[in-house]
Design a protein around this motif. Structure first.
Motif, short mmCIF file in Angstrom:
data_model
loop_
_atom_site.label_atom_id
_atom_site.label_comp_id
_atom_site.label_asym_id
_atom_site.label_seq_id
_atom_site.Cartn_x
_atom_site.Cartn_y
_atom_site.Cartn_z
N SER A 106 8.79 -4.86 -14.32
CA SER A 106 8.41 -3.99 -15.44
C SER A 106 7.26 -3.06 -15.12
CB SER A 106 8.02 -4.85 -16.64
OG SER A 106 6.96 -5.70 -16.27
N LEU A 107 6.46 -3.41 -14.12
CA LEU A 107 5.21 -2.65 -13.94
C LEU A 107 5.50 -1.26 -13.41
CD1 LEU A 107 2.23 -3.30 -14.38
CD2 LEU A 107 2.02 -3.54 -11.93
N GLN A 108 5.00 -0.26 -14.14
CA GLN A 108 5.22 1.12 -13.72
C GLN A 108 3.95 1.84 -13.34
OE1 GLN A 108 7.37 3.07 -16.81
NE2 GLN A 108 9.11 1.68 -16.63
N GLU A 109 2.84 1.34 -13.85
CA GLU A 109 1.60 2.05 -13.56
C GLU A 109 0.52 1.04 -13.20
OE1 GLU A 109 0.39 4.65 -16.68
OE2 GLU A 109 -1.65 4.80 -15.88
N LEU A 110 -0.15 1.27 -12.10
CA LEU A 110 -1.21 0.35 -11.66
C LEU A 110 -2.39 1.17 -11.18
CD1 LEU A 110 -2.19 -2.51 -10.88
CD2 LEU A 110 -1.03 -2.24 -8.71
N SER A 111 -3.57 0.77 -11.63
CA SER A 111 -4.75 1.50 -11.18
C SER A 111 -5.75 0.54 -10.58
CB SER A 111 -5.38 2.24 -12.37
OG SER A 111 -6.61 2.78 -11.97
N LEU A 112 -6.14 0.81 -9.32
CA LEU A 112 -7.11 -0.05 -8.65
C LEU A 112 -8.36 0.73 -8.29
CD1 LEU A 112 -4.60 -1.74 -6.23
CD2 LEU A 112 -5.68 -2.83 -8.16
N ALA A 113 -8.61 1.82 -8.99
CA ALA A 113 -9.69 2.71 -8.58
C ALA A 113 -11.03 1.99 -8.63
CB ALA A 113 -9.72 3.92 -9.50
N GLY A 114 -11.80 2.14 -7.59
CA GLY A 114 -13.17 1.65 -7.62
C GLY A 114 -13.35 0.16 -7.43
N CYS A 115 -12.30 -0.57 -7.03
CA CYS A 115 -12.47 -2.01 -6.80
C CYS A 115 -13.10 -2.22 -5.43
CB CYS A 115 -11.12 -2.73 -6.83
SG CYS A 115 -10.35 -2.74 -8.44
N PRO A 116 -14.29 -2.81 -5.36
CA PRO A 116 -14.98 -2.86 -4.08
C PRO A 116 -14.37 -3.81 -3.05
CG PRO A 116 -16.25 -3.99 -5.76
CD PRO A 116 -15.12 -3.36 -6.46
N ARG A 117 -13.52 -4.76 -3.48
CA ARG A 117 -13.04 -5.73 -2.51
C ARG A 117 -11.60 -5.48 -2.07
NH1 ARG A 117 -15.30 -11.66 -4.07
NH2 ARG A 117 -17.32 -10.98 -4.83
N VAL A 118 -10.97 -4.45 -2.59
CA VAL A 118 -9.57 -4.22 -2.22
C VAL A 118 -9.53 -3.41 -0.93
CG1 VAL A 118 -7.49 -3.00 -2.91
CG2 VAL A 118 -8.71 -4.37 -4.56
N SER A 119 -8.73 -3.89 0.05
CA SER A 119 -8.60 -3.17 1.31
C SER A 119 -7.13 -2.87 1.55
CB SER A 119 -9.15 -4.00 2.46
OG SER A 119 -8.24 -5.03 2.76
N GLU A 120 -6.84 -2.20 2.68
CA GLU A 120 -5.45 -1.80 2.94
C GLU A 120 -4.55 -3.02 3.14
OE1 GLU A 120 -8.01 -1.13 4.85
OE2 GLU A 120 -7.64 -1.62 6.95
N ARG A 121 -5.16 -4.18 3.48
CA ARG A 121 -4.36 -5.39 3.68
C ARG A 121 -3.79 -5.88 2.35
NH1 ARG A 121 -8.79 -5.44 6.99
NH2 ARG A 121 -10.10 -6.31 5.36
N GLY A 122 -4.57 -5.72 1.29
CA GLY A 122 -4.06 -6.11 -0.03
C GLY A 122 -3.04 -5.11 -0.53
N LEU A 123 -3.24 -3.84 -0.22
CA LEU A 123 -2.30 -2.82 -0.68
C LEU A 123 -0.92 -3.05 -0.08
CD1 LEU A 123 -4.50 0.41 -0.51
CD2 LEU A 123 -3.90 -0.94 -2.49
N ALA A 124 -0.87 -3.72 1.09
CA ALA A 124 0.43 -3.97 1.72
C ALA A 124 1.30 -4.87 0.85
CB ALA A 124 0.22 -4.62 3.10
N CYS A 125 0.68 -5.73 0.00
CA CYS A 125 1.50 -6.62 -0.83
C CYS A 125 2.11 -5.91 -2.02
CB CYS A 125 0.70 -7.74 -1.46
SG CYS A 125 -0.54 -8.34 -0.49
N LEU A 126 1.71 -4.65 -2.23
CA LEU A 126 2.22 -4.00 -3.43
C LEU A 126 3.67 -3.54 -3.26
CD1 LEU A 126 -0.85 -1.87 -4.53
CD2 LEU A 126 -0.12 -4.09 -5.36
N HIS A 127 4.25 -3.76 -2.06
CA HIS A 127 5.59 -3.24 -1.86
C HIS A 127 6.62 -4.00 -2.68
CE1 HIS A 127 6.41 -6.62 0.82
NE2 HIS A 127 7.66 -6.29 0.72
N HIS A 128 6.24 -5.15 -3.24
CA HIS A 128 7.17 -5.86 -4.13
C HIS A 128 7.41 -5.08 -5.41
CE1 HIS A 128 7.10 -9.57 -1.81
NE2 HIS A 128 5.82 -9.40 -1.67
N LEU A 129 6.40 -4.26 -5.80
CA LEU A 129 6.47 -3.58 -7.11
C LEU A 129 7.31 -2.33 -6.98
CD1 LEU A 129 2.66 -3.94 -7.90
CD2 LEU A 129 4.50 -5.43 -8.63
N GLN A 130 8.64 -2.51 -6.88
CA GLN A 130 9.50 -1.36 -6.61
C GLN A 130 9.64 -0.44 -7.80
OE1 GLN A 130 10.82 -0.13 -3.87
NE2 GLN A 130 9.72 -1.71 -2.73
#
Lengths: 472, 230
Positions: free
Chosen positions: B148-172
């Motif tokens: 269901s998720l269509q919009e996600l905002s992670l702006a300004g999160c100090p602990r998020v790195s590109e390694r975490g962004l890799a898991c977002l590929h499930h959210l098709q």
């Protein structure tokens, strides 16, 4: 009666004159103008007494030291000494490891250990916090593991996933179609089923964990020593079993630690010895007399852990799989994962029994990659047909030839030697859980949180194999 | 809050006088003697008289009430806790209503706290801006919202790195992803490109992909001048 100046009996075993000259020498050396030899610098030597001596300062040894200090009944209750032969860790399995963590095992105990380790790593800055030191950044990639199974292994994989889900691991099963949908770069030829870890799986920086543990453990008061254990002195006791059979129980009371590049050694009086020597654990066990006896008896059962060399290759492939790539373990045993943002990948393959390389040194066999690894990779991921190897390294597995699972807990005959070794390639990811289990065994006498009694030494004598099927 | 109200009632007769007094004072000051002075007198009085302070609160609450009358949310009012901090019972009537958007910006939500959000099977929009405890481990938990998720905002999160962004590929089903201002990402431009490749149907916002790229012509003379490092 005239006193002749010679006294025997209570005042001395030797002659009085000898003693007087010794005393005169000591007084002369205290007086200024002479070099003082009374107190020699022993700062490089380990202490003369220590409650626990941990042989091996890798991730398992440090994990045991950490949990011993965390679980001790009051602060400073036990003195722990970690003896590590090589403080640069140039050959230690920890630093050379690929750094993966996954819960996709067939044994419930292994799954529980990995689950606990995942939560340990997630909260690592609460566990290993040191005052005024910067927090640790493990560089954890939560991308998961993808295990592929051929037709004949599909049923085993399904039952494994069932066990994993029962223990609380989040694993999903995928058909070849779903696999192609999710990862378009995979060639699903020969793949009947795939299991994909969704949470708490991935890879991290093992050096960071090692340094974090070292720092924390030093701040908790654990003593370190760079030296090699060369001898155990033990005392024996003859006892009768309930069947009236005589058995000799040994207790190690002294450990000789030899200093680096020198003949000097320090005898350390100890109560408990932990064998966490990784690939060299069997040598330490042999020093304690484990395995000296007629074969087929408990005395004659050796510790079946030996070093096995494994190569890891790093290559660059510009059109390779994207950011979402998990650690893929192919049906052929080849595995690979991404490394960083720049289209670099690393991987390797476990050789078959016939192909086992000589573990005498850590030289990389590049022909192995050409002949035995690359063809499988190129078959599974067509983009890997054009790749360029950048570098490679080799490390040891502390390989348990009996059933490829760890050995944890005390030895039945050498009653104060505890093992924490033999994890055959998944020691790093299970280190926090195993360390806690060994500390519980030492301090409380039994396993409290995770029951690792299937991993005790006695299984080698009784022949009870606990085979782990998912070894990468 | 009981005491001030009580005092207000007690001094009701004098209250009127004071109001007039304030207005008189306000009027007495010359027009250019300006807003500032008027406020300072009121402030001065507020500091000295509990009753004036209570009066000010009352007037302010009247203003807010008027504003809220105008604000409606999908023909219902915002459900807020009352003065005791309790929610009204009619909140329970909304059990079955699916939650479509959650704004958890600046929240202290952590890994265990996400349990509550992951059960929302119809969640369409999630905002985790500037959440200081959201890290790569938390992002690996978001996959249950994939349908269901269509919009996600992670702006300004100090602990998020590109390694975490890799898991977002499930959210098709994701159509809009905001990854601006992530200090832990080592190479924002390259990460943006890789995330766009990973999520082809999604608009990835927040990073200029040319960021971090050197401008060509100015660099070249420098390169030829300096020795090439081995």
């Amino acid at each position: 009666m005239a006193h002749t100046g010679r006294t025997v009996g209570r005042l001395g075993e030797g002659d009085w004159d000898g003693k007087v000259s010794e005393i005169k020498k000591k007084i002369k050396s205290i007086l200024p103008g002479r070099s003082c030899d009374l107190l020699q610098d022993t700062s490089h030597l380990p202490p003369e007494h220590s409650d626990v001596v941990i042989v091996g300062g890798g991730v398992l040894g440090l994990s045991v030291a950490y949990w011993l200090k965390k679980l001790e009944s009051r602060r400073g209750a036990i003195r722990v000494l970690v003896v590590e032969r090589d403080h640069t860790y140039s050959q230690a399995s920890t630093g050379l490891s690929v750094g993966g963590i996954c819960q996709q095992f067939s044994l419930p105990e292994n799954i529980q250990l990995s689950l606990f380790s995942a939560s340990f790593l997630r909260n690592i800055n609460e566990y290993l916090a040191v005052v005024d030191a910067p927090p640790l950044d493990l560089q954890f990639n939560p991308s998961g593991y993808l295990l592929l199974a051929s037709e004949k292994d599909a049923a085993a994989m399904e039952s494994n996933v069932k066990v994993q889900r029962q223990e609380g691991a989040k694993v999903s099963l995928m058909s070849p179609d779903q696999l192609r949908n999710k990862f378009p770069w995979i060639n699903t030829e020969g793949v009947a089923l795939a299991s994909y870890g969704m949470e708490d799986e991935g890879w991290f920086d093992p050096w960071c964990l090692l340094q974090g543990l070292r720092r924390k453990v030093q701040s908790l008061g654990v003593l370190f020593c760079q030296g090699e254990v060369t001898r155990f002195l033990s005392s024996s006791q003859r006892m009768l079993t309930t069947d009236d059979k005589a058995v000799v129980l040994k207790r190690i009371h002294e450990v000789h630690v030899k200093m680096d590049r020198s003949l000097e050694y320090q005898p350390v009086e100890c109560a408990i010895v932990i064998n966490a020597a990784g690939a060299w654990s069997s040598q330490i066990a042999a020093l304690a007399g484990i395995g000296e006896g007629p074969p087929g008896t408990l005395q004659g059962t050796k510790l079946p852990v030996e070093p096995r060399k494994r190569d890891v290759y790093v290559w660059h492939c510009p059109q390779g799989p994207g950011l979402e790539t998990p650690l893929v373990a192919d049906t052929s045993g080849a595995y690979f994962r991404r490394e960083g943002l720049g289209s670099n990948y690393l991987g390797g393959r476990s050789p078959t029994e016939q192909e086992e390389p000589d573990p005498a040194n850590l030289e990389v066999d590049h022909d192995f990659f050409q002949d035995k690894v690359w063809p499988h990779l190129a078959l599974r991921v067509p983009a890997f047909e054009t790749l360029k190897v950048q570098s490679a390294w080799a490390g040891y597995y502390d390989y348990n030839t009996f059933d490829q699972n760890g050995v944890v807990g005390p030895h039945p005959l050498v009653v104060n030697m505890y093992f924490a070794t033999g994890f055959s390639g998944h020691g790093l990811q299970q280190a926090p859980g195993v360390g806690r289990a060994v500390a519980e065994m030492v301090l409380k006498g039994r396993f409290q949180t995770i029951n690792l009694s299937p991993f005790l030494f006695t299984r080698f004598y009784l022949g009870e194999k606990i085979q782990e099927n998912n070894i990468i | 809050m009981a005491a001030p109200w009580a005092s207000l009632r007690l001094v009701a007769p004098m209250w009127n006088g004071r109001i007039r007094g304030i207005h008189r004072l306000g009027g007495a000051v010359a027009p250019e003697g300006n807003q500032k002075k008027k406020r300072t007198i009121l402030q001065f009085l507020t500091n000295y008289f509990y009753d004036v302070e209570a009066l000010r609160d009352y007037l302010l609450q009247r203003e807010m009430y008027k504003v809220h009358e105008k604000n409606r949310f999908r023909d219902k009012e915002w459900i807020r806790p009352d003065k005791y901090g309790h929610f009204s019972q009619e909140f329970w009537n909304f059990c079955e209503v699916p939650v479509e958007a959650v704004d958890a910006s600046d929240c202290d939500i952590n890994y265990e706290g996400l349990d509550n959000l992951l059960r929302l099977k119809e969640l369409q929009s999630l905002s985790l801006q500037r959440c200081s405890h959201v890290d790569d481990w938390c992002l690996s938990r978001l996959y249950p919202l994939a349908d269901s998720l269509q919009e996600l905002s992670l702006a300004g999160c100090p602990r998020v790195s590109e390694r975490g962004l890799a898991c977002l590929h499930h959210l098709q089903n994701l159509r809009r992803l905001d990854i601006s201002d992530l200090p832990a990402v080592s190479n924002p431009g390259l990460t943006q490109i890789l995330v766009e490749e990973m999520l082809p149907n999604c608009k990835v916002v927040g990073v200029d992909w040319a960021e971090g790229l050197k401008s060509g012509p100015e660099e070249q003379p420098q390169d030829t001048a300096s020795p090439v490092p081995a």
